[in-house]
Every structure is written in C-alpha cells, then in structure tokens.
Enzyme design. Structure first.
Site, short mmCIF file in Angstrom:
data_model
loop_
_atom_site.label_atom_id
_atom_site.label_comp_id
_atom_site.label_asym_id
_atom_site.label_seq_id
_atom_site.Cartn_x
_atom_site.Cartn_y
_atom_site.Cartn_z
N LEU A 1 0.87 -1.17 0.00
CA LEU A 1 0.00 0.00 0.00
C LEU A 1 0.90 1.22 0.00
CD1 LEU A 1 -2.68 -0.94 2.73
CD2 LEU A 1 -2.96 -1.02 0.25
N ASP A 2 0.45 2.29 -0.63
CA ASP A 2 1.22 3.52 -0.62
C ASP A 2 1.47 3.96 0.83
OD1 ASP A 2 1.10 3.61 -3.39
OD2 ASP A 2 -0.75 4.79 -3.37
N LYS A 3 2.53 4.72 1.03
CA LYS A 3 2.85 5.21 2.37
C LYS A 3 1.65 5.89 3.02
CE LYS A 3 5.84 8.51 4.81
NZ LYS A 3 6.93 9.50 4.69
N THR B 1 -1.52 5.50 2.41
CA THR B 1 -2.76 4.71 2.42
C THR B 1 -2.72 3.72 3.58
OG1 THR B 1 -3.00 4.87 0.02
CG2 THR B 1 -4.21 3.12 1.12
N ARG C 1 -6.44 6.24 -6.85
CA ARG C 1 -6.16 7.68 -6.85
C ARG C 1 -6.21 8.23 -8.27
NH1 ARG C 1 -0.58 7.74 -3.63
NH2 ARG C 1 -0.86 10.02 -3.70
#
Length: 329
Positions: free
Chosen positions: A148-150, A152, A250
C-alpha cells in the site's frame, strides 16, 4: 565457476506434446508450487539449466521448448533478510503459521528503500514474526506480497513461508482476491455506481505521477459505489479493485474529476470545493497529511487449507472525523 547451492531441485523432461511451448509456461505447468513469476526470477538469476547442474544456464523464459530437452531447476535456500528487526507496534487482524494480516497505519512505509532505510512494516514484521517470513520477496522485502502507498492505510497480508508467498502471489496475479477501499473524495461521482476503466502508465507531464494514458500503460478496472454524499461537496465512495496498478484508485477517481481529499499528489482538484467548507471542516481537511483512502476489506484463499479468509474493518477514525465535520456543511 560460481558454486550453485540448491535447497530443492526439479527435473523436467520435454515431451512431444509440449514441444514449441514457451519455456517459462511449460515449467510452471510441470512443477507444482512454482509460479511463472517465481520461475522467471530463477531464470534471471541463472538457476535453470539444460541437462544437469553443470549445463548451460537458461535465462530467457520466451525460449521454445524442444522435444527431448531436460531442464534442471535449482531453488536456492531463502536469502536471509537483511533489514533489522524493530519493535514497532502492529495491529494484527489475523495470524497463523502461514500468513499474517495487519492493519497498516497511514504514514508507515511498507519496505526499506531509498530514504526509508528502517522504521518500515518489514522491520516491524521481522520483530513480530521472529524470522518466520518468506524469502521470495528478496532481501529487502521478506514476506511482502503486495504493498500500500505510504499514505494509504488498511489491510495487508504477508507470507510467512515460500509456499504461502507463491499462493498469494498467484491470487494477486489472477485477481481472485477481494480488495475494497473507503475513499473520501471531492464531489459526488455520477452515476452513483459504476466502473472506471483506463490504461494506467507514467504521466508524460510529471514522471512522479501515474495517469490514464491513451497509449501504453496497463489495463486497469475499478468498480465504485457512492456510500454517502455530503451535499455536492464530497462523498464517501467504496472502491473495489478488479486489477492492481500503481496508484490505481487515486488515478481513476482523479480521471473522472473526483480526487481523494488530502491526496498530496493528485488532490489539486479539490481547491475550489475546499472554499465551500466551514472553518471546522476546512481545518480538519487541512490537518490531513495523506490521502483519505483506506483498504477495509481483504479476502483470499488460504494457502494451506484452501478455505476463504475474509477480513473487514470499519471506517477509520481519520475519515470519520472529516465526515463528522462535512455533515455540518
């Protein structure tokens, strides 16, 4: 000559009915437990040989198989993870001898990389699992099957052994997992439920961004449903991934004019709507230092039992707090 150490070896004979097949496809069909992606990595590392372990290494998975050829696959011992184990608190949602599901907080980086040498989820998992993590992910990413993105937060699964890693990787590859997210976005998508399609690739205008591109990129499909609208200013949207591309939700929501609230990379479209907020709501939004996106559902087939494991979480506090203020706008 470099000495090859094998923890496991597989021998594959090419029969007439397999002649002409791509080698990576043939080997993945013949050897149970090794995915095509795993075999590709073994080939690239020089661990697949013709004839015997002293034969020539085969590094091209596109090579066509020939009748009578014999291939030896050498699976090396799992490389010990180099990142340091660190006692970082984890919110463990599910755990057994094969997998661990955690609720990653926004702001926590998944694995060590440039600029984040430690203090990552990997460092925390190494301490929690005490060395029991799959080595397939590589030296810096033991146990990591997806990310997961930082910014998120939400549910992630990690593998504790190679068999679990292979199984989960295959499920991610064939999109057989259940993955759903809460997304707090500017505006209200129309229609209130639908699909967003579009190939996602690197933005030609800004290489730090991904974008829906007309040429190249990878096919992506997001299914969405508006759960709650706050006038015309914002809405809570449920997104379900049919594919898994970098920044997919996103990018897709931005492409239809509804960027995520708080998104530092794609959220510029909310500036005009921000002016419609009252002081309390604006302060709450401005205090958010990451995108309002949370992976609340993760379902997969258990690598050992074959049973379906479904994990769900409620709307997180950081989204609830903003929603509470939006109710008053």
């Amino acid at each position: 000559m470099k000495k090859i150490t094998c923890e496991t070896t597989y021998t594959v004979h090419v029969h007439e009915n397999k002649a002409g097949m791509r080698l990576d496809k043939l080997l993945s069909e013949e050897v149970e437990g090794l995915s095509r992606a795993r075999l590709k990595g073994l080939m690239e590392d020089g661990h697949v040989f013709v004839g015997d372990l002293d034969g020539a290494a085969v590094m091209d998975g596109k090579k066509k198989a020939r009748v009578g050829d014999v291939y030896i696959i050498c699976v090396p011992p799992a490389v010990a993870a180099e990142p340091e184990a660190q006692n970082i608190p984890l919110d463990v949602v599910y755990e057994d001898d094969d997998v661990i599901v955690i609720d990653k907080p926004p702001g926590l980086v998944v694995h060590p990389a440039a600029g984040n040498a430690d203090g990552t989820l990997v460092n925390a998992l190494l301490a929690h699992c005490k060395g029991s993590l799959s080595g397939i992910g590589g030296v810096a990413r033991p146990g990591i099957v997806h990310r997961l993105d930082k910014g998120t937060g939400g549910l992630m699964v990690a593998a504790k052994n190679d068999a679990a890693h292979t199984s989960l990787s295959e499920q991610f590859a064939d999109h057989s997992l259940d993955r759903a997210y809460y997304a707090l976005v500017w505006g209200v998508p129309k229609p209130l439920a639908g699909e967003i399609e579009g190939h996602i690739g690197r933005s030609p205008q800004n290489r730090k961004k991904m974008a829906v591109v007309e040429r190249g990129g990878k096919y992506a499909l997001t299914r969405y449903k508006v759960l709650k609208a706050f006038g015309t200013v914002a809405s809570l949207v449920e997104c379900r991934l049919a594919t898994g591309r970098t920044h997919q939700i996103r990018v897709h929501l931005t492409s239809i004019g509804h960027p995520l609230i708080g998104d530092p990379l794609y959220g510029g479209g909310g500036r005009s709507r921000r002016s419609l907020l009252n002081d309390a709501a604006r302060a709450r939004v401005d205090a958010l230092d990451h995108q309002a996106l949370y992976a609340f559902e993760l379902g997969f087939t258990h690598p050992r039992t074959g049973l379906r494991v479904l994990n769900k979480k409620k709307i997180p506090l950081f989204i609830k707090e903003i929603m509470c203020e939006l109710e008053k706008v």
